[in-house]
Design an enzyme around this catalytic site. Sequence first.
Site, PDB file in Angstrom:
ATOM      1  N   ILE A 261      10.847 -25.649  20.373  1.00 29.88           N
ATOM      2  CA  ILE A 261      10.426 -26.825  21.123  1.00 29.88           C
ATOM      3  C   ILE A 261      10.939 -28.088  20.448  1.00 29.88           C
ATOM      4  O   ILE A 261      10.492 -29.186  20.745  1.00 29.88           O
ATOM      5  CB  ILE A 261       8.879 -26.849  21.200  1.00 29.88           C
ATOM      6  CG1 ILE A 261       8.258 -26.757  19.787  1.00 29.88           C
ATOM      7  CG2 ILE A 261       8.369 -25.693  22.051  1.00 29.88           C
ATOM      8  CD1 ILE A 261       6.739 -26.878  19.761  1.00 29.88           C
TER       9      ILE A 261
ATOM     10  N   HIS B 105       9.625 -22.241  26.001  1.00 36.18           N
ATOM     11  CA  HIS B 105       8.309 -22.786  25.640  1.00 36.18           C
ATOM     12  C   HIS B 105       8.285 -24.309  25.678  1.00 36.18           C
ATOM     13  O   HIS B 105       7.433 -24.938  25.070  1.00 36.18           O
ATOM     14  CB  HIS B 105       7.883 -22.275  24.260  1.00 36.18           C
ATOM     15  CG  HIS B 105       7.659 -20.788  24.224  1.00 36.18           C
ATOM     16  ND1 HIS B 105       7.684 -20.043  23.072  1.00 36.18           N
ATOM     17  CD2 HIS B 105       7.421 -19.895  25.224  1.00 36.18           C
ATOM     18  CE1 HIS B 105       7.460 -18.765  23.364  1.00 36.18           C
ATOM     19  NE2 HIS B 105       7.302 -18.652  24.654  1.00 36.18           N
TER      20      HIS B 105
ATOM     21  N   SER C  48      13.255 -14.956  15.125  1.00 32.01           N
ATOM     22  CA  SER C  48      12.042 -14.773  15.920  1.00 32.01           C
ATOM     23  C   SER C  48      11.314 -13.522  15.456  1.00 32.01           C
ATOM     24  O   SER C  48      11.929 -12.478  15.249  1.00 32.01           O
ATOM     25  CB  SER C  48      12.375 -14.635  17.410  1.00 32.01           C
ATOM     26  OG  SER C  48      11.183 -14.362  18.123  1.00 32.01           O
TER      27      SER C  48
ATOM     28  N   ILE D 222      19.093 -16.853   7.526  1.00 35.50           N
ATOM     29  CA  ILE D 222      19.866 -17.154   8.744  1.00 35.50           C
ATOM     30  C   ILE D 222      21.052 -18.077   8.456  1.00 35.50           C
ATOM     31  O   ILE D 222      22.169 -17.841   8.924  1.00 35.50           O
ATOM     32  CB  ILE D 222      18.939 -17.796   9.811  1.00 35.50           C
ATOM     33  CG1 ILE D 222      17.944 -16.761  10.324  1.00 35.50           C
ATOM     34  CG2 ILE D 222      19.753 -18.396  10.957  1.00 35.50           C
ATOM     35  CD1 ILE D 222      16.756 -17.373  11.062  1.00 35.50           C
TER      36      ILE D 222
ATOM     37  N   ALA E 212      11.519 -19.833  15.834  1.00 33.27           N
ATOM     38  CA  ALA E 212      11.232 -20.873  14.840  1.00 33.27           C
ATOM     39  C   ALA E 212      12.020 -20.695  13.540  1.00 33.27           C
ATOM     40  O   ALA E 212      12.296 -21.675  12.849  1.00 33.27           O
ATOM     41  CB  ALA E 212       9.731 -20.894  14.554  1.00 33.27           C
TER      42      ALA E 212
ATOM     43  N   ASN F 257      16.501 -11.676  11.125  1.00 34.51           N
ATOM     44  CA  ASN F 257      15.158 -12.179  10.802  1.00 34.51           C
ATOM     45  C   ASN F 257      14.724 -11.651   9.446  1.00 34.51           C
ATOM     46  O   ASN F 257      14.899 -10.472   9.165  1.00 34.51           O
ATOM     47  CB  ASN F 257      14.151 -11.725  11.879  1.00 34.51           C
ATOM     48  CG  ASN F 257      12.925 -12.598  11.919  1.00 34.51           C
ATOM     49  OD1 ASN F 257      13.051 -13.792  12.210  1.00 34.51           O
ATOM     50  ND2 ASN F 257      11.768 -12.060  11.609  1.00 34.51           N
TER      51      ASN F 257
ATOM     52  N   CYS G  90       3.141 -35.506  32.576  1.00 34.87           N
ATOM     53  CA  CYS G  90       1.843 -35.443  33.242  1.00 34.87           C
ATOM     54  C   CYS G  90       1.687 -34.047  33.852  1.00 34.87           C
ATOM     55  O   CYS G  90       2.599 -33.555  34.513  1.00 34.87           O
ATOM     56  CB  CYS G  90       1.742 -36.512  34.336  1.00 34.87           C
ATOM     57  SG  CYS G  90       0.296 -36.273  35.386  1.00 34.87           S
TER      58      CYS G  90
ATOM     59  N   PHE H 144       5.786 -20.427  12.570  1.00 34.61           N
ATOM     60  CA  PHE H 144       4.370 -20.121  12.770  1.00 34.61           C
ATOM     61  C   PHE H 144       3.875 -19.065  11.804  1.00 34.61           C
ATOM     62  O   PHE H 144       2.807 -19.178  11.243  1.00 34.61           O
ATOM     63  CB  PHE H 144       4.170 -19.588  14.202  1.00 34.61           C
ATOM     64  CG  PHE H 144       3.665 -20.609  15.162  1.00 34.61           C
ATOM     65  CD1 PHE H 144       3.051 -21.764  14.730  1.00 34.61           C
ATOM     66  CD2 PHE H 144       3.785 -20.398  16.524  1.00 34.61           C
ATOM     67  CE1 PHE H 144       2.577 -22.693  15.627  1.00 34.61           C
ATOM     68  CE2 PHE H 144       3.312 -21.324  17.437  1.00 34.61           C
ATOM     69  CZ  PHE H 144       2.705 -22.472  16.987  1.00 34.61           C
TER      70      PHE H 144
HETATM   71  P1  NAD Z   1       7.597 -17.069  14.333  1.00 39.83           P
HETATM   72  O1  NAD Z   1       7.046 -18.145  13.472  1.00 39.83           O
HETATM   73  O2  NAD Z   1       6.664 -16.081  14.922  1.00 39.83           O
HETATM   74  O3  NAD Z   1       8.675 -16.235  13.533  1.00 39.83           O
HETATM   75  C1  NAD Z   1       9.697 -16.845  12.812  1.00 39.83           C
HETATM   76  C2  NAD Z   1      10.419 -15.752  12.043  1.00 39.83           C
HETATM   77  O4  NAD Z   1      11.543 -16.344  11.407  1.00 39.83           O
HETATM   78  C3  NAD Z   1       9.564 -15.098  10.963  1.00 39.83           C
HETATM   79  O5  NAD Z   1       9.467 -13.703  11.212  1.00 39.83           O
HETATM   80  C4  NAD Z   1      10.314 -15.416   9.648  1.00 39.83           C
HETATM   81  O6  NAD Z   1      10.370 -14.296   8.799  1.00 39.83           O
HETATM   82  C5  NAD Z   1      11.703 -15.754  10.140  1.00 39.83           C
HETATM   83  N1  NAD Z   1      12.394 -16.756   9.314  1.00 39.83           N
HETATM   84  C6  NAD Z   1      11.954 -18.001   8.991  1.00 39.83           C
HETATM   85  N2  NAD Z   1      12.909 -18.667   8.286  1.00 39.83           N
HETATM   86  C7  NAD Z   1      13.958 -17.799   8.156  1.00 39.83           C
HETATM   87  C8  NAD Z   1      15.235 -17.885   7.538  1.00 39.83           C
HETATM   88  N3  NAD Z   1      15.642 -19.006   6.925  1.00 39.83           N
HETATM   89  N4  NAD Z   1      16.056 -16.802   7.584  1.00 39.83           N
HETATM   90  C9  NAD Z   1      15.643 -15.652   8.195  1.00 39.83           C
HETATM   91  N5  NAD Z   1      14.468 -15.522   8.821  1.00 39.83           N
HETATM   92  C10 NAD Z   1      13.635 -16.585   8.802  1.00 39.83           C
HETATM   93  O7  NAD Z   1       8.465 -17.791  15.431  1.00 39.83           O
HETATM   94  P2  NAD Z   1       8.769 -17.423  16.940  1.00 39.83           P
HETATM   95  O8  NAD Z   1       9.116 -15.983  17.067  1.00 39.83           O
HETATM   96  O9  NAD Z   1       9.722 -18.434  17.398  1.00 39.83           O
HETATM   97  O10 NAD Z   1       7.387 -17.639  17.696  1.00 39.83           O
HETATM   98  C11 NAD Z   1       6.558 -18.717  17.448  1.00 39.83           C
HETATM   99  C12 NAD Z   1       6.353 -19.676  18.603  1.00 39.83           C
HETATM  100  O11 NAD Z   1       6.056 -20.902  17.998  1.00 39.83           O
HETATM  101  C13 NAD Z   1       7.572 -19.930  19.424  1.00 39.83           C
HETATM  102  O12 NAD Z   1       7.278 -19.527  20.684  1.00 39.83           O
HETATM  103  C14 NAD Z   1       7.811 -21.426  19.400  1.00 39.83           C
HETATM  104  O13 NAD Z   1       7.554 -21.960  20.682  1.00 39.83           O
HETATM  105  C15 NAD Z   1       6.779 -22.008  18.508  1.00 39.83           C
HETATM  106  N6  NAD Z   1       7.289 -22.743  17.324  1.00 39.83           N
HETATM  107  C16 NAD Z   1       8.431 -23.492  17.439  1.00 39.83           C
HETATM  108  C17 NAD Z   1       8.907 -24.194  16.336  1.00 39.83           C
HETATM  109  C18 NAD Z   1      10.154 -25.009  16.497  1.00 39.83           C
HETATM  110  O14 NAD Z   1      10.439 -25.469  17.605  1.00 39.83           O
HETATM  111  N7  NAD Z   1      10.940 -25.213  15.448  1.00 39.83           N
HETATM  112  C19 NAD Z   1       8.240 -24.129  15.104  1.00 39.83           C
HETATM  113  C20 NAD Z   1       7.068 -23.355  15.016  1.00 39.83           C
HETATM  114  C21 NAD Z   1       6.605 -22.664  16.149  1.00 39.83           C
END
Ligand code: NAD
Length: 253
Positions: A108, A126, A200, A243, A29, A225, A134, A40
Site C-alpha cells: 500500500i 489492498h 509475501s 530480496i 511487504a 521470501n 470517502c 507485518f
Molecule cells: P507479511 O508481513 O505477512 O510478510 C512479509 C514477508 O517478507 C515475511 O515472511 C518476511 O520473512 C519477508 N521478508 C521481509 N523482509 C525481507 C527481505 N529483505 N528479504 C526476504 N524476505 C523478507 O507481508 P504480506 O504477505 O505482504 O502481507 C501483509 C499485508 O500487510 C499485505 O496485505 C499488505 O497490504 C500489508 N502491508 C503492507 C506494507 C507495505 O505496503 N510496505 C507493509 C506492511 C503491511
Amino acid sequence: MIATDLDTAIAALRDLIEDAERIVPFTGAGISTESGIPDFRSPGGIWTQNRPIPFDEYVADVEARREAWRRRFNIDATFDAARPTRGHLALASLYKVGKAAAVVTQNIDNLHQVSGVAPQDVIELHGNTTYATCLDCARRYELGPIRESFEASGEEPPDCDCGGIIKTATISFGQAMPEEPMRRAQELAAACDLFLSVGSSLVVWPAAGIPLMAKRNGAKLVIINREPTELDEFADLVVRNDIGDVLAPFIRH
Ligand code: NAD
C-alpha cells in the site's frame, strides 16, 4: 528446488527469467523492508505492535477511526522517507524491457509507482495508503490537509462534504476486495509463464490464491521470501536469501 546459496539462487532465477515471455511479479511487504517500512509478520513487524482495526469497527466506532488516523500519522515520516528498494528497481527493469506487463502488489506504499512502473500497471490488491477516499462518494483526499485538521481539532476524524466517512485508500480486514484489480491479477496469473512471488508470507487470502492459480495454469512459480511459506511445496524455485541481494543483478539502468 530450494536454492542452497545466493549464487545458485541468482543463476536459477536468471535462467527462468531468460526463458520467460510473460512474467508476473507479485509482491508483499517484504520487498519494502529495505526502504525502512516494516512488514507485518517479521519479528518487530507492525502486526506485533498493533492489532489491525477491522473495517466494521472503523465504520461503526469513531474511537477506532481516531486510533487508525493516529497510527497512520505516526508512520507518516517513514512512508515519506521510503525510496524504492533494489527489489522494486529490478522488477521495474523487467517491466521496462517488456518482460512483465504489470506488477501485482499487496503493498500500500506506492513504491512500485515511484520505481517507474506506470500507475495503471501497478495492480493494487489492498489499495494505497498515501491518500484517502470517502467510503460513500469515493472523492479523493490528500493526507496533508487531513492531518492538519485532525491535529487542530483535537483528533476529530475527518468526514467528507457528502457526510460519508473518509478512510485511507487501503483495504482493511473485513473490507471487500477491489473487483477490478482482483480480476486483472487473476487474468495475468492465468496467462503468464513465470510468476514471481516476492516478500509475501502468502497467508493473506484471497491474494495468496493468485500464485497457485498461475501454477495450475502451467506457469513456473518462484517464491522469494526469508521465511518458509505454505506454498513453497508448489514452487519450482524457493529462495530464502535477502530480496535485495537476490534481485540486484536484475536491475537495468
Ligand atoms: P507479511 O508481513 O505477512 O510478510 C512479509 C514477508 O517478507 C515475511 O515472511 C518476511 O520473512 C519477508 N521478508 C521481509 N523482509 C525481507 C527481505 N529483505 N528479504 C526476504 N524476505 C523478507 O507481508 P504480506 O504477505 O505482504 O502481507 C501483509 C499485508 O500487510 C499485505 O496485505 C499488505 O497490504 C500489508 N502491508 C503492507 C506494507 C507495505 O505496503 N510496505 C507493509 C506492511 C503491511
